[in-house]
Structures are given as structure tokens and as C-alpha cells.
Enzyme design. Structure first.
Site, mmCIF file in Angstrom:
data_model
loop_
_atom_site.group_PDB
_atom_site.id
_atom_site.type_symbol
_atom_site.label_atom_id
_atom_site.label_comp_id
_atom_site.label_asym_id
_atom_site.label_seq_id
_atom_site.Cartn_x
_atom_site.Cartn_y
_atom_site.Cartn_z
ATOM 1 N N ILE A 1 3.275 -8.858 4.188
ATOM 2 C CA ILE A 1 4.663 -8.699 4.561
ATOM 3 C C ILE A 1 4.909 -8.838 5.866
ATOM 4 C CG2 ILE A 1 4.554 -6.235 3.854
ATOM 5 C CD1 ILE A 1 3.657 -5.399 6.198
ATOM 6 N N ALA B 1 -3.545 -11.039 2.125
ATOM 7 C CA ALA B 1 -3.861 -10.787 3.419
ATOM 8 C C ALA B 1 -4.872 -11.980 3.664
ATOM 9 C CB ALA B 1 -4.482 -9.358 3.917
ATOM 10 N N CYS C 1 23.797 7.272 12.449
ATOM 11 C CA CYS C 1 23.780 8.418 11.560
ATOM 12 C C CYS C 1 22.855 9.205 12.044
ATOM 13 C CB CYS C 1 23.861 8.381 10.114
ATOM 14 S SG CYS C 1 22.107 8.103 9.749
ATOM 15 N N HIS D 1 5.089 -6.055 -0.879
ATOM 16 C CA HIS D 1 5.381 -5.511 -1.173
ATOM 17 C C HIS D 1 6.136 -5.316 0.575
ATOM 18 C CE1 HIS D 1 0.771 -4.610 -1.835
ATOM 19 N NE2 HIS D 1 2.128 -3.886 -2.565
HETATM 20 C C1 BV8 Z 1 2.758 3.577 -5.762
HETATM 21 C C2 BV8 Z 1 1.788 -2.265 3.231
HETATM 22 C C3 BV8 Z 1 3.795 4.803 -7.452
HETATM 23 C C4 BV8 Z 1 1.359 -1.721 3.795
HETATM 24 C C5 BV8 Z 1 -0.035 -2.183 1.632
HETATM 25 C C6 BV8 Z 1 -6.445 5.316 -7.850
HETATM 26 C C7 BV8 Z 1 -6.451 3.721 -8.685
HETATM 27 C C8 BV8 Z 1 -5.823 3.109 -8.505
HETATM 28 C C9 BV8 Z 1 -4.563 2.472 -7.868
HETATM 29 C C10 BV8 Z 1 -4.251 3.835 -7.106
HETATM 30 C C11 BV8 Z 1 -5.353 5.022 -6.929
HETATM 31 N N1 BV8 Z 1 -4.804 5.825 -5.934
HETATM 32 C C12 BV8 Z 1 -4.008 5.776 -5.508
HETATM 33 C C13 BV8 Z 1 -3.555 4.602 -6.543
HETATM 34 C C14 BV8 Z 1 -2.015 3.231 -5.921
HETATM 35 C C15 BV8 Z 1 -1.644 2.745 -4.612
HETATM 36 C C16 BV8 Z 1 -2.981 1.661 -4.526
HETATM 37 O O1 BV8 Z 1 -3.337 0.398 -5.468
HETATM 38 N N2 BV8 Z 1 -4.856 2.403 -3.932
HETATM 39 C C17 BV8 Z 1 -5.658 1.302 -3.592
HETATM 40 C C18 BV8 Z 1 -6.425 0.872 -2.711
HETATM 41 C C19 BV8 Z 1 -6.238 2.180 -5.240
HETATM 42 N N3 BV8 Z 1 -0.655 1.729 -4.776
HETATM 43 C C20 BV8 Z 1 -0.033 2.681 -4.051
HETATM 44 O O2 BV8 Z 1 0.239 3.199 -4.131
HETATM 45 C C21 BV8 Z 1 1.518 0.768 -4.809
HETATM 46 N N4 BV8 Z 1 2.760 2.177 -4.718
HETATM 47 O O3 BV8 Z 1 1.429 2.954 -7.124
HETATM 48 O O4 BV8 Z 1 4.129 3.931 -6.207
HETATM 49 C C22 BV8 Z 1 3.943 6.215 -7.407
HETATM 50 C C23 BV8 Z 1 4.677 5.902 -6.575
HETATM 51 C C24 BV8 Z 1 4.372 7.690 -6.205
HETATM 52 C C25 BV8 Z 1 3.636 9.052 -6.212
HETATM 53 C C26 BV8 Z 1 1.945 8.006 -6.543
HETATM 54 C C27 BV8 Z 1 2.682 6.529 -6.949
HETATM 55 C C28 BV8 Z 1 1.822 1.251 -3.528
HETATM 56 C C29 BV8 Z 1 0.873 -0.124 -3.176
HETATM 57 C C30 BV8 Z 1 1.056 -1.151 -1.833
HETATM 58 C C31 BV8 Z 1 0.481 -0.715 -0.131
HETATM 59 N N5 BV8 Z 1 1.158 -1.211 0.786
HETATM 60 N N6 BV8 Z 1 0.881 -3.042 2.289
HETATM 61 C C32 BV8 Z 1 0.387 -2.711 4.431
HETATM 62 O O5 BV8 Z 1 0.328 -3.803 4.861
HETATM 63 O O6 BV8 Z 1 -1.288 -2.156 4.529
HETATM 64 S S1 BV8 Z 1 -1.401 -2.154 0.651
HETATM 65 C C33 BV8 Z 1 -2.252 -3.545 1.306
HETATM 66 O O7 BV8 Z 1 -3.244 -3.800 0.473
HETATM 67 C C34 BV8 Z 1 -1.635 -4.799 1.980
HETATM 68 O O8 BV8 Z 1 0.238 -5.112 1.572
HETATM 69 C C35 BV8 Z 1 -2.473 -5.798 0.833
HETATM 70 O O9 BV8 Z 1 -1.626 -7.504 1.275
HETATM 71 C C36 BV8 Z 1 -2.941 -5.257 -0.124
HETATM 72 C C37 BV8 Z 1 -3.235 -6.305 -1.003
HETATM 73 O O10 BV8 Z 1 -4.528 -6.507 0.268
HETATM 74 P P1 BV8 Z 1 -4.991 -8.232 0.080
HETATM 75 O O11 BV8 Z 1 -3.993 -8.886 0.084
HETATM 76 O O12 BV8 Z 1 -5.149 -7.893 -1.186
HETATM 77 O O13 BV8 Z 1 -6.201 -7.486 1.145
HETATM 78 P P2 BV8 Z 1 -7.630 -7.440 1.447
HETATM 79 O O14 BV8 Z 1 -7.941 -7.648 2.476
HETATM 80 O O15 BV8 Z 1 -7.954 -6.359 0.175
HETATM 81 O O16 BV8 Z 1 -8.615 -8.810 0.380
HETATM 82 C C38 BV8 Z 1 -8.190 -10.261 1.076
HETATM 83 C C39 BV8 Z 1 -8.838 -11.528 0.718
HETATM 84 O O17 BV8 Z 1 -8.926 -12.748 1.364
HETATM 85 C C40 BV8 Z 1 -10.916 -10.465 0.489
HETATM 86 O O18 BV8 Z 1 -11.101 -11.115 -0.683
HETATM 87 C C41 BV8 Z 1 -11.209 -11.502 1.655
HETATM 88 O O19 BV8 Z 1 -12.587 -12.372 1.493
HETATM 89 C C42 BV8 Z 1 -10.450 -12.842 1.586
HETATM 90 N N7 BV8 Z 1 -9.895 -13.478 2.468
HETATM 91 C C43 BV8 Z 1 -9.715 -13.444 3.791
HETATM 92 N N8 BV8 Z 1 -9.369 -14.536 4.914
HETATM 93 C C44 BV8 Z 1 -9.662 -15.179 3.330
HETATM 94 C C45 BV8 Z 1 -9.400 -14.953 2.419
HETATM 95 N N9 BV8 Z 1 -9.939 -15.830 1.506
HETATM 96 C C46 BV8 Z 1 -10.179 -17.605 1.503
HETATM 97 N N10 BV8 Z 1 -9.392 -17.966 2.880
HETATM 98 C C47 BV8 Z 1 -9.079 -16.999 3.847
HETATM 99 N N11 BV8 Z 1 -9.041 -17.493 5.465
HETATM 100 ZN ZN ZN Z 2 21.434 6.146 9.418
#
Ligand code: BV8
Ligand code: ZN
Length: 245
Positions: A106, A23, A154, A122
């Protein structure tokens, strides 16, 4: 040598670099990230549910009306434009330096900036599909059909093609991303906190020479990186590309 000059130097010797982003790549396009102070997950949006709960598959199934209201309000930025970072990555691909973009975003901005090889771990707000018959719909259909978009063929619910928490990622996208990262000579990781799995785990497939981190805040991968740049990623990438001959 400044960090930008070091980055340009490494890029000038790369032939199969990969960019792995999140992001933070789109904040310079006006799209808030998730976990920074101003990020979506730090805004009190709803009295009862946390943002992560509302972005989960379970919430989509159990509370569709609230899910779509949250989704329209917090996930869709149709007037956002690619920033200098997206444009720089597309230029690196044109020069044969970058082989792929692997993104957790996304918003589709890499493709708008004309990057050709983009793996969206994602999914994308630009695509939606009927959960019953698979019919495809564009983002306008989801934005205009309130409170819940239903399939015209549907009657099934039309779901954005976005991977929600608790949902599996697309297996082809994962294998394509692993192949690109395993074959990369340089991996640039940027604009991501590397907290969400399995996406964050993909960078462990990197076997190449140069690991570069460009992120405003620290990540767990910094210790392994040859170069860590704590600057805005859009500006950084475009300045480095400008130095290339
Ligand atoms: C799955 C779509 C199997 C919607 C997203 C406990 C421990 C470990 C894992 C898990 C847990 N409990 C659950 C889980 C699994 C879970 C997970 O990982 N949770 C995390 C929160 C712990 N994962 C899932 O559920 C995944 N699926 O595991 O499936 C399964 C199947 C069935 C049952 C169970 C499991 C699905 C994960 C996808 C979720 N969807 N997005 C939406 O857009 O929200 S995730 C969401 O976080 C976004 O997609 C985003 O892209 C993603 C990651 O975040 P980042 O992109 O890193 O963004 P963030 O803000 O965190 O960081 C930005 C960074 O940029 C910062 O550090 C900032 O300082 C820096 N920054 C900002 N601006 C700048 C910059 N740097 C430089 N220049 C700039 N200008
Ligand atoms: Zn349909």
C-alpha cells in the site's frame, strides 16, 4: 549457471511476465514487513489488541481513534524511496518484458519508480475518501487531522483507501490482476508469505511456463516453482536486469 543468470535467461525470453509481490518488496526501502521476526505483527504495539485486530474494518468502525493512531504510526512511511527492485521492475516494463505488477503493498513505491501498470490489491495509503459522500483526500489530510480526520464537506470520517481485514477487495483490481496473471508467460512471485486471501489465491490463475519464487523464507508455492531464490529481492531483480543485453 547461477540463479541470477537463470532468471535473466528466462526474462530475456519473456514477453508478458507478471510480478506478484508483497511487503518483502519494500523492506529494502526501510519499510518493515508483517510476518518476519522484525515485522509489524511481531511487535507488541498495544496491550489489548493484536496488530491484525487493529488493521481490521471492524476496529476502524468501533475504535477509530486507536485505529488512526496505529495507522499513522505503523502504515505510513512517506519518506521511503523505491529500491533497486522497484526500479528493475519498471525497467522490465519499459523493455516490453513485464506487462503488470500485482502488489499487496500500500506504499505506492512501484508507481514512484515509474511502473505504469500496477494493480494494488490492498489499496494505497496515498488515497483516502469520505465514507459518507466519497470526497477524495490525500495522505497529508489524514496525517494532519488528528485524532480522526473528518470530511470538510459533510463531516463523514475520511478513510484511507486501504483494504482492511474483513473488507472486500476492489473487483476491477481483482479482474485486471486475474487477466494479467492468466495471460502471463512468466510469473515472478516475490517478497510475500502468501498467507493473506483472496490475494494469495490469484497466483493459481497462472498457466504460463516459468514460475519463479524470490523470497527470503519458504512459501507454499515453492514446490511448483522452476526457480526458487532465497535472496533479497531488490538486489536479485536488479542483478538479473543488469545481465540483459
Ligand atoms: C476479505 C492492509 C472478504 C492493511 C492487508 C482464515 C483463513 C483464511 C482467510 C481468512 C481467515 N480469517 C479471515 C480471513 C480473510 C483474511 C485473511 O486472509 N486473513 C489471513 C491473515 C488469514 N482476508 C481478508 O480479510 C481480506 N478480505 O477476505 O474480504 C470478507 C468480507 C467480509 C467479511 C469477511 C471476509 C482482506 C485482506 C487484506 C487485509 N489488509 N493490508 C495492512 O497493510 O496491514 S493484509 C497485509 O498482509 C498486507 O497488505 C500485506 O501485504 C499482506 C500480505 O502480507 P505479505 O505482503 O505477504 O507480507 P509478509 O510480512 O506476510 O511476508 C513478507 C515476506 O517477504 C516474508 O516471507 C519475508 O521472508 C519476505 N521478505 C522480507 N524481506 C525480503 C523478503 N524476501 C526477499 N527479499 C527481501 N528483502
Ligand atoms: Zn463527505
Amino acid at each position: 549457471m547461477t540463479n541470477i543468470e537463470k532468471l535473466a535467461e528466462i526474462l530475456s525470453h519473456s514477453a508478458s511476465a507478471v510480478f506478484f509481490g508483497g511487503a518483502g518488496m519494500s523492506t529494502e526501502s526501510g519499510i518493515p514487513d508483517f510476518r518476519s521476526a522484525s515485522g509489524i505483527y511481531n511487535q507488541k504495539l498495544n496491550q489489548t489488541f493484536s496488530p491484525e485486530e487493529m488493521a481490521s474494518y471492524n476496529f476502524f468502525v468501533t475504535h477509530p481513534e486507536e485505529f488512526f493512531a496505529f495507522y499513522r504510526e505503523r502504515f505510513v512511511y512517506l519518506d521511503a524511496k523505491p529500491n533497486a527492485g522497484h526500479i528493475a521492475l519498471a525497467e522490465l516494463e519499459r523493455r516490453g518484458i513485464l506487462s503488470a505488477v500485482v502488489t499487496q503493498n500500500i506504499d505506492g513505491l512501484h508507481q514512484v519508480a515509474d511502473s505504469k501498470v500496477v494493480y494494488e490489491l490492498h489499496g494505497s495509503i496515498r488515497r483516502s475518501y469520505c465514507v459518507k459522500c466519497g470526497a477524495k483526500y490525500d495522505v497529508k489530510f489524514v496525517m494532519n487531522n488528528k485524532p480522526i480526520p473528518y470530511c470538510e464537506k459533510c463531516g463523514g470520517v475520511v478513510k484511507p483507501d486501504v483494504v482492511l481485514y474483513g473488507e472486500n477487495l476492489d473487483s476491477d483490481t481483482i479482474s485486471n490482476s486475474i487477466r494479467a496473471i492468466s495471460n502471463a508467460d512468466t510469473l515472478i512471485v516475490g517478497g510475500t508469505s502468501l498467507i493473506v486471501y483472496p490475494a494469495a489465491g490469484l497466483i493459481d490463475y497462472f498457466r504460463g511456463r516459468h514460475l519463479i519464487l524470490i523470497n527470503k523464507t519458504a512459501t507454499h508455492a515453492d514446490a511448483d516453482a522452476e526457480l526458487v531464490i532465497r535472496e533479497p529481492i531488490g538486489e536479485t531483480l536488479s542483478k538479473a536486469v543488469a545481465l540483459l543485453k
